[in-house]
Write a protein that holds these residues in place. Structure first.
Motif, PDB file in Angstrom:
ATOM      1  N   ALA A   1       0.867  -1.182   0.000  1.00  0.00           N
ATOM      2  CA  ALA A   1       0.000   0.000   0.000  1.00  0.00           C
ATOM      3  C   ALA A   1       0.903   1.231   0.000  1.00  0.00           C
ATOM      4  O   ALA A   1       1.569   1.528   0.995  1.00  0.00           O
ATOM      5  CB  ALA A   1      -0.920  -0.013   1.210  1.00  0.00           C
TER       6      ALA A   1
ATOM      7  N   ASN B   1       1.714   5.210  -0.162  1.00  0.00           N
ATOM      8  CA  ASN B   1       1.120   6.479   0.244  1.00  0.00           C
ATOM      9  C   ASN B   1       1.483   7.549  -0.787  1.00  0.00           C
ATOM     10  O   ASN B   1       2.621   8.017  -0.831  1.00  0.00           O
ATOM     11  CB  ASN B   1       1.631   6.870   1.626  1.00  0.00           C
ATOM     12  CG  ASN B   1       1.024   8.166   2.126  1.00  0.00           C
ATOM     13  OD1 ASN B   1       0.211   8.798   1.446  1.00  0.00           O
ATOM     14  ND2 ASN B   1       1.413   8.582   3.323  1.00  0.00           N
TER      15      ASN B   1
ATOM     16  N   VAL C   1      -3.322  10.131   1.929  1.00  0.00           N
ATOM     17  CA  VAL C   1      -4.086   9.108   2.634  1.00  0.00           C
ATOM     18  C   VAL C   1      -4.732   9.705   3.868  1.00  0.00           C
ATOM     19  O   VAL C   1      -4.275  10.724   4.416  1.00  0.00           O
ATOM     20  CB  VAL C   1      -3.180   7.919   3.016  1.00  0.00           C
ATOM     21  CG1 VAL C   1      -2.610   7.276   1.774  1.00  0.00           C
ATOM     22  CG2 VAL C   1      -2.079   8.345   3.953  1.00  0.00           C
TER      23      VAL C   1
ATOM     24  N   TYR D   1      -4.710   4.752  -0.339  1.00  0.00           N
ATOM     25  CA  TYR D   1      -3.432   4.151  -0.728  1.00  0.00           C
ATOM     26  C   TYR D   1      -3.509   3.611  -2.156  1.00  0.00           C
ATOM     27  O   TYR D   1      -4.582   3.210  -2.629  1.00  0.00           O
ATOM     28  CB  TYR D   1      -3.059   3.003   0.213  1.00  0.00           C
ATOM     29  CG  TYR D   1      -2.610   3.434   1.587  1.00  0.00           C
ATOM     30  CD1 TYR D   1      -1.271   3.662   1.852  1.00  0.00           C
ATOM     31  CD2 TYR D   1      -3.519   3.589   2.624  1.00  0.00           C
ATOM     32  CE1 TYR D   1      -0.839   4.038   3.120  1.00  0.00           C
ATOM     33  CE2 TYR D   1      -3.105   3.975   3.894  1.00  0.00           C
ATOM     34  CZ  TYR D   1      -1.763   4.196   4.132  1.00  0.00           C
ATOM     35  OH  TYR D   1      -1.346   4.580   5.379  1.00  0.00           O
TER      36      TYR D   1
END
Length: 695
Positions: free
Chosen positions: A439, A441, A445, A479
């Motif tokens: 995930a 960023n 986020v 994400y």
């Protein structure tokens, strides 16, 4: 009738009979459990069971590798079922006709009950228990453990073996048919050990069943003999115990033989010779060991009270074996003198040759063992297809075909680590976790995720490895979620794009020119080698690639080089002329559409200082005064950051004479900055200066 005879001949062919043998045998085995058998048939089947166990043992002894006896797990099941069926059939006969005498259940059971144990029930029970313990506790348990561990290690080693096959196939050492055969052999080996692990449970269950059947026969026979046939307890106990022991021994001895065969098959190491040859070669071929053994036995034979004859006889036999082996070795060492020409030829064969020099892979990917499934074709590794797609995309976007990525496993790396190499030198590395998702960023986020925090290996963005169950939650929090294969593929793509100039060698340059020559043969012929040597063309293209300019428009590049080649053969100057010719494409890539070009410019005073520094020197050798260089770097980095914060590309517009100097000087410190010259801007584009350096 002739037609019927012909049909019967067609039906009962040798191949059909072989196909029917196994079903018929299984039907006979199952029928023995429900149909009463006369004593003669019991003798026949018990004898066949013993013979079958001996055949299995001898086949296991002479098998060179486990897969040569791949039917063995099925043989274990069938022989176990045969023994249990015989136990059921013999139990029926013992309980029905046991009161008639020792041969009521057949001569085989009588022989095992009387002659093997001397008719002594206590000895028979002890012998039966010992055989059962040996079979159940020692041999079967050990063979099952070996099969279990063998199956586990075979499965763990499968990806590495598959990669080795792929490497041999890619290197041209084997063809597709041989690679397919090896993959099938590896899969069959794993299936064999897995089947052996399960089949060993049949033998262990058979041992337990043998003990229970013995007890049931003794107790049941005692009750039937006393209650139904009015036998006294002593005689009933003696008769039915002997019959039960004979029945148990005639089943347990073949079971013990089959268990030994199973142990021999799964404990094999090496596949060059059979077990007997390995046994002799590895135990009785060292004269020193034989001499020491003979000496120890001789000393024991001289001790009073010991069986001197036996020990001294064996010591003499061992001593003779040691002497014979030493004489044999001396004979093997003494070789006839070779002719001089043959000696020279042998020495020449041992010399190093160019075939011993292994070329370094242009592009390589090394993976830890946990990442092998991602690159294993047999396991449908997604990364392989992604890498092929990357090469195709690279060729379409950059303009030439890069070298293939050679993939290999590296046990020295951490299990989840991968390493990207260029000509044997590491240019990137990272970690990937198959089955999890990264995930990333992107900067907007709205929450945090539990997991292993890391950074995106391609662009250095903060990221976290999360389980697949959190994928939707990560999307909801903003994400960017990608799987492990995509992470590695994106990293490889970023690395090869940033090192495109290093991937363009002379071979690739020549291949590129040959490709252009298919459509424009005269154009290429006039350029190389008439106007420019190949290495100058290569260097010019590398300068373009270093600054992120693709070389797809090779027609324009070749025409420009052919035009300016009579004036200069300096690759830097030629690259500047090519950039001018490709100016429209360069600007279009930085500022799509027809919008205004928002660029950074130099203060006129700073321009004059830099132009003065350029006087009397070439673009390659010009230098900037240290104090001015520090100020220039600081102001340029700040201006580029402001441009990026405003959502605009960081582009510095400079005079033609300064473009190469500033591009080379600022490239490492401000990698996102693109430096273009005034001559590269098309007349149709509007320039708007949004920042000034040095003002």
């Amino acid at each position: 009738m002739a037609t019927n005879t012909l049909d019967l001949k067609q039906i009962f062919t040798p191949s059909n009979i072989r196909q029917l043998a196994a079903p018929i045998l299984l039907l006979l085995v199952l029928s023995m459990m429900v149909l009463p058998l006369p004593a003669f048939l019991l003798d026949l089947f018990f004898t066949f069971n013993i013979a079958l166990s001996m055949v299995v043992l001898l086949v296991a002894m002479y098998t060179r590798k486990p897969l040569d006896f791949s039917i063995f797990p099925t043989v274990l099941l069938v022989t176990t079922l045969l023994r249990l069926s015989l136990n059921v059939a013999s139990t029926r006969v013992v309980l029905i006709d046991g009161h008639k005498g020792g041969d009521a259940a057949g001569k085989v059971i009588e022989a095992f009950g009387h002659f093997l144990v001397g008719g002594n029930t206590a000895v028979g029970v002890v012998v039966f228990v010992i055989l059962t313990v040996i079979n159940f506790v020692v041999i079967t348990k050990g063979a099952g453990r070996i099969a279990e561990v063998g199956a586990r290690f075979t499965l763990d080693a499968m990806p590495g073996k598959q990669m080795a096959i792929d490497a041999d196939l890619n290197a041209g050492l084997i063809d597709d048919a041989e690679a397919k055969r090896r993959r099938s052999e590896i899969a069959n080996e794993a299936d064999f050990y897995g089947a052996m692990d399960g089949a060993s449970k049949f033998v262990r269950g058979d041992a337990v069943a043998g003990i229970m059947i013995l007890l049931i026969n003794i107790v049941g026979g005692l009750i039937i003999g006393v209650v139904q046939h009015d036998m006294d307890i002593g005689r009933a106990t003696h008769v039915y115990t002997l019959l039960s022991i004979g029945d148990g021994l005639v089943a347990q001895i073949p079971a013990l033989i089959i268990s030994v065969a199973a142990g021999l098959v799964v404990s094999r190491v090496g596949d060059d010779v059979d077990v007997g040859a390995q046994f002799v070669n590895q135990l009785f071929t060292n004269p020193q060991i034989m001499v020491m053994t003979a000496g120890i036995l001789g000393l024991l034979g001289l001790i009073p009270g010991m069986p001197n004859l036996v020990f001294l006889t064996l010591a003499g036999a061992m001593g003779y074996l040691a002497w014979w082996q030493s004489q044999r070795r001396e004979t093997e060492v003494k070789e006839p003198v070779k002719p001089a020409a043959e000696v020279v030829a042998t020495a020449a064969e041992m010399e190093a040759s160019w075939t011993d020099v292994t070329p370094v892979d242009v592009l390589g990917l090394e993976v830890g063992y946990r990442l092998i499934p991602m690159v294993d074709k047999a396991q449908n590794g997604e990364l392989l297809s992604r890498i092929r797609g990357l090469r195709k995309k690279f060729a379409q976007e950059i303009g030439f075909l890069a070298a293939p990525v050679h993939i290999r496993d590296n046990l020295e790396l951490r299990p989840n680590l991968y390493r990207i190499t260029l000509k044997g030198v590491e240019i990137g590395q990272g970690e990937a976790f198959p089955g999890q998702f990264m995930a990333i960023n992107p900067g907007r986020v709205v929450g945090r995720l539990p997991g292993n925090e890391t950074k995106d290996p391609a662009f250095g963005l903060p990221a976290v490895w999360v389980d697949s169950a959190l994928r939707d939650q990560a999307h909801a929090l903003g994400y960017t979620v990608v799987d492990a294969s995509t992470v590695v593929a994106t990293h490889i793509n970023h690395v090869i794009l940033s090192h495109a100039s290093d991937l363009l060698g002379r071979q690739e340059t020549q291949a590129l020119l040959d490709h252009i020559a298919k459509d424009s043969p005269k154009l290429v012929e006039d350029l190389v080698p008439k106007a420019l040597p190949l290495h100058v063309v290569q260097k010019t293209l590398q300068y373009l690639l270093e600054e992120g300019v693709n070389i797809r428009d090779m027609r324009s590049i070749v025409e420009t080089l052919a035009e300016f080649a009579p004036r200069t053969q300096d690759a830097v100057e030629l690259a500047a002329h090519v950039r001018t010719a490709l100016g429209r494409a360069i600007v279009q890539g930085l500022f799509p559409g027809s919008a205004d070009m928002q660029v950074i410019a130099l203060d006129p005073g700073l321009e004059r200082l830099l132009l003065q520094a350029m006087q009397g020197s070439s673009a390659d050798s010009a230098t900037i005064e240290p104090g001015l260089a520090e100020t220039l770097l600081r102001d340029t980095a700040a201006a580029a950051q402001r441009q990026e914060d405003a959502g605009q590309p960081a582009v510095l517009l400079v005079p033609n004479a300064l473009r190469w100097l500033l591009s080379r000087f600022l490239r490492r410190s401000v990698p996102s900055l693109k430096v273009i010259a005034h001559s590269e801007v098309p007349e149709t584009r509007t320039i708007r200066v949004t920042g000034v350096i040095g003002g």
